[in-house]
Design a protein around this motif. Structure first.
Motif, PDB file in Angstrom:
ATOM      1  N   ARG A  50       0.513  -1.387   0.049  1.00  0.00           N
ATOM      2  CA  ARG A  50       0.115  -0.376  -0.379  1.00  0.00           C
ATOM      3  C   ARG A  50       0.481   1.198  -0.321  1.00  0.00           C
ATOM      4  N   VAL A  51       0.574   2.189  -0.538  1.00  0.00           N
ATOM      5  CA  VAL A  51       1.481   3.485  -1.187  1.00  0.00           C
ATOM      6  C   VAL A  51      -0.101   4.636  -0.310  1.00  0.00           C
ATOM      7  N   SER A  52       0.712   5.769   0.328  1.00  0.00           N
ATOM      8  CA  SER A  52       0.371   6.663   0.360  1.00  0.00           C
ATOM      9  C   SER A  52       0.701   7.962  -0.971  1.00  0.00           C
ATOM     10  N   LYS A  53      -0.298   8.850  -0.746  1.00  0.00           N
ATOM     11  CA  LYS A  53      -0.490   9.873  -1.952  1.00  0.00           C
ATOM     12  C   LYS A  53       1.478  10.400  -1.999  1.00  0.00           C
ATOM     13  N   PRO A  54       2.103  11.299  -1.332  1.00  0.00           N
ATOM     14  CA  PRO A  54       3.768  10.810  -1.760  1.00  0.00           C
ATOM     15  C   PRO A  54       4.097  10.136  -2.166  1.00  0.00           C
ATOM     16  N   GLU A  55       4.054   8.849  -2.087  1.00  0.00           N
ATOM     17  CA  GLU A  55       5.071   7.813  -2.267  1.00  0.00           C
ATOM     18  C   GLU A  55       4.234   7.554  -3.268  1.00  0.00           C
ATOM     19  N   LEU A  56       2.692   7.768  -4.423  1.00  0.00           N
ATOM     20  CA  LEU A  56       2.612   7.479  -5.957  1.00  0.00           C
ATOM     21  C   LEU A  56       2.778   7.580  -6.584  1.00  0.00           C
ATOM     22  N   THR A  57       2.988  10.023  -6.485  1.00  0.00           N
ATOM     23  CA  THR A  57       3.827  10.667  -6.928  1.00  0.00           C
ATOM     24  C   THR A  57       4.804  10.222  -7.196  1.00  0.00           C
ATOM     25  N   ASP A 105       9.253  -0.517  -8.156  1.00  0.00           N
ATOM     26  CA  ASP A 105       9.956  -0.425  -9.557  1.00  0.00           C
ATOM     27  C   ASP A 105       9.040   0.069 -10.730  1.00  0.00           C
ATOM     28  N   VAL A 106       8.828   1.020 -12.022  1.00  0.00           N
ATOM     29  CA  VAL A 106       7.941   0.911 -12.840  1.00  0.00           C
ATOM     30  C   VAL A 106       9.461   1.019 -14.028  1.00  0.00           C
ATOM     31  N   LYS A 107       8.480   0.095 -14.747  1.00  0.00           N
ATOM     32  CA  LYS A 107       9.631  -0.354 -15.909  1.00  0.00           C
ATOM     33  C   LYS A 107       8.679   0.050 -17.302  1.00  0.00           C
ATOM     34  N   ALA A 108       9.299  -0.109 -18.071  1.00  0.00           N
ATOM     35  CA  ALA A 108       8.796   0.697 -19.980  1.00  0.00           C
ATOM     36  C   ALA A 108       6.892   0.107 -19.642  1.00  0.00           C
ATOM     37  N   SER A 109       7.034  -1.272 -20.173  1.00  0.00           N
ATOM     38  CA  SER A 109       6.371  -2.156 -20.511  1.00  0.00           C
ATOM     39  C   SER A 109       6.347  -3.903 -19.883  1.00  0.00           C
ATOM     40  N   GLY A 110       5.645  -4.359 -20.233  1.00  0.00           N
ATOM     41  CA  GLY A 110       5.751  -6.126 -19.667  1.00  0.00           C
ATOM     42  C   GLY A 110       4.350  -5.841 -18.631  1.00  0.00           C
ATOM     43  N   ALA A 111       4.483  -7.070 -17.245  1.00  0.00           N
ATOM     44  CA  ALA A 111       3.380  -7.516 -16.803  1.00  0.00           C
ATOM     45  C   ALA A 111       4.184  -7.328 -15.573  1.00  0.00           C
ATOM     46  N   LEU A 112       2.803  -7.250 -14.572  1.00  0.00           N
ATOM     47  CA  LEU A 112       3.235  -6.849 -13.488  1.00  0.00           C
ATOM     48  C   LEU A 112       4.365  -7.556 -12.737  1.00  0.00           C
ATOM     49  N   GLU A 113       5.051  -8.022 -11.290  1.00  0.00           N
ATOM     50  CA  GLU A 113       6.063  -8.761 -11.412  1.00  0.00           C
ATOM     51  C   GLU A 113       6.648  -8.526 -10.036  1.00  0.00           C
ATOM     52  N   VAL A 114       7.275  -9.602  -9.685  1.00  0.00           N
ATOM     53  CA  VAL A 114       8.440  -9.021  -8.439  1.00  0.00           C
ATOM     54  C   VAL A 114       8.806  -9.999  -8.257  1.00  0.00           C
ATOM     55  N   GLU A 115      10.468  -9.721  -7.755  1.00  0.00           N
ATOM     56  CA  GLU A 115      11.319 -10.330  -7.809  1.00  0.00           C
ATOM     57  C   GLU A 115      12.156  -9.893  -6.520  1.00  0.00           C
ATOM     58  N   LEU A 116      12.790 -11.275  -5.586  1.00  0.00           N
ATOM     59  CA  LEU A 116      13.469 -10.521  -4.881  1.00  0.00           C
ATOM     60  C   LEU A 116      14.784 -11.662  -5.161  1.00  0.00           C
ATOM     61  N   GLN A 117      15.935 -10.363  -4.757  1.00  0.00           N
ATOM     62  CA  GLN A 117      17.119 -10.169  -4.500  1.00  0.00           C
ATOM     63  C   GLN A 117      18.129 -10.000  -3.199  1.00  0.00           C
ATOM     64  N   GLY A 118      18.096 -10.486  -2.896  1.00  0.00           N
ATOM     65  CA  GLY A 118      19.294 -10.503  -1.688  1.00  0.00           C
ATOM     66  C   GLY A 118      17.954 -10.245  -0.786  1.00  0.00           C
ATOM     67  N   SER A 119      18.093  -9.063  -0.142  1.00  0.00           N
ATOM     68  CA  SER A 119      16.922  -8.657   1.086  1.00  0.00           C
ATOM     69  C   SER A 119      16.540  -7.370   0.222  1.00  0.00           C
ATOM     70  N   VAL A 132       6.307  -2.967 -11.402  1.00  0.00           N
ATOM     71  CA  VAL A 132       4.739  -2.082 -12.066  1.00  0.00           C
ATOM     72  C   VAL A 132       5.072  -1.786 -13.782  1.00  0.00           C
ATOM     73  N   PRO A 133       4.044  -2.160 -14.903  1.00  0.00           N
ATOM     74  CA  PRO A 133       4.483  -1.426 -16.026  1.00  0.00           C
ATOM     75  C   PRO A 133       4.391   0.019 -16.118  1.00  0.00           C
ATOM     76  N   LYS A 134       4.743   0.591 -16.910  1.00  0.00           N
ATOM     77  CA  LYS A 134       3.783   2.544 -16.981  1.00  0.00           C
ATOM     78  C   LYS A 134       2.797   2.442 -17.306  1.00  0.00           C
ATOM     79  N   LYS A 135       2.378   1.971 -18.003  1.00  0.00           N
ATOM     80  CA  LYS A 135       0.834   2.337 -18.534  1.00  0.00           C
ATOM     81  C   LYS A 135       0.406   1.962 -17.405  1.00  0.00           C
ATOM     82  N   GLU A 136       0.048   1.105 -16.920  1.00  0.00           N
ATOM     83  CA  GLU A 136      -0.254   0.490 -15.445  1.00  0.00           C
ATOM     84  C   GLU A 136      -0.513   1.566 -14.274  1.00  0.00           C
ATOM     85  N   VAL A 137       0.419   2.111 -14.099  1.00  0.00           N
ATOM     86  CA  VAL A 137       0.632   3.128 -12.832  1.00  0.00           C
ATOM     87  C   VAL A 137       0.292   4.503 -13.571  1.00  0.00           C
ATOM     88  N   GLU A 138       0.477   4.939 -15.130  1.00  0.00           N
ATOM     89  CA  GLU A 138      -0.264   6.220 -15.399  1.00  0.00           C
ATOM     90  C   GLU A 138      -1.877   6.057 -15.338  1.00  0.00           C
TER      91      GLU A 138
END
Length: 127
Positions: free
Chosen positions: A13-20, A45-59, A65-71
């Motif tokens: 969940r994100v706040s207004k400033p975080e979404l901005t 993180d926002v990426k140019a295109s593709g699908a919503l996904e999750v990665e775990l890299q160490g900690s 999230v795709p940019k079009k979804e954020v928009e």
């Protein structure tokens, strides 16, 4: 940001400033410390295109999230971005990234000044 993990489900969940910040800079990050040298960072993180996904890299836990979804998500009536990620053996990880709304009942230990106005508060009947 708030992080919830339950079974094969992750919700941020994100706040207004975080979404901005996500829309303008392409990311927002938070962390939880377990000790002086132990922490879990989680980031949207926002990426140019593709699908919503999750990665775990160490900690670092990244929800990508795709940019079009954020928009689309910037519109006031859009509450969340939701998807599923295959994790093998026909199993999926449910992913939900949503706006954080103020609680209907006040909580003394939480500051909700930067959260989104809860639409249900406007429709709450008065006595």
């Amino acid at each position: 940001m708030k992080l919830r993990i339950r079974g094969n489900s992750i919700r941020i969940r994100v706040s207004k400033p975080e979404l901005t910040q996500i829309a303008a800079a392409g990311l927002a990050e938070d962390r939880i410390q377990f000790g002086p040298a132990s922490e879990l960072r989680y980031r949207v993180d926002v990426k140019a295109s593709g699908a919503l996904e999750v990665e775990l890299q160490g900690s670092l836990l990244r929800v990508i999230v795709p940019k079009k979804e954020v928009e689309r998500w910037l519109a006031p009536e859009q509450v969340s971005i939701e998807g599923r990620q295959a994790i093998g053996d026909g199993t999926h990880l449910r992913i939900l990234v949503e706006k954080d709304y103020t609680c209907l009942a006040p909580r003394g230990d939480e500051d909700d000044a930067e959260l989104f106005a809860n639409p249900q508060k406007a429709h709450k009947p008065t006595r």
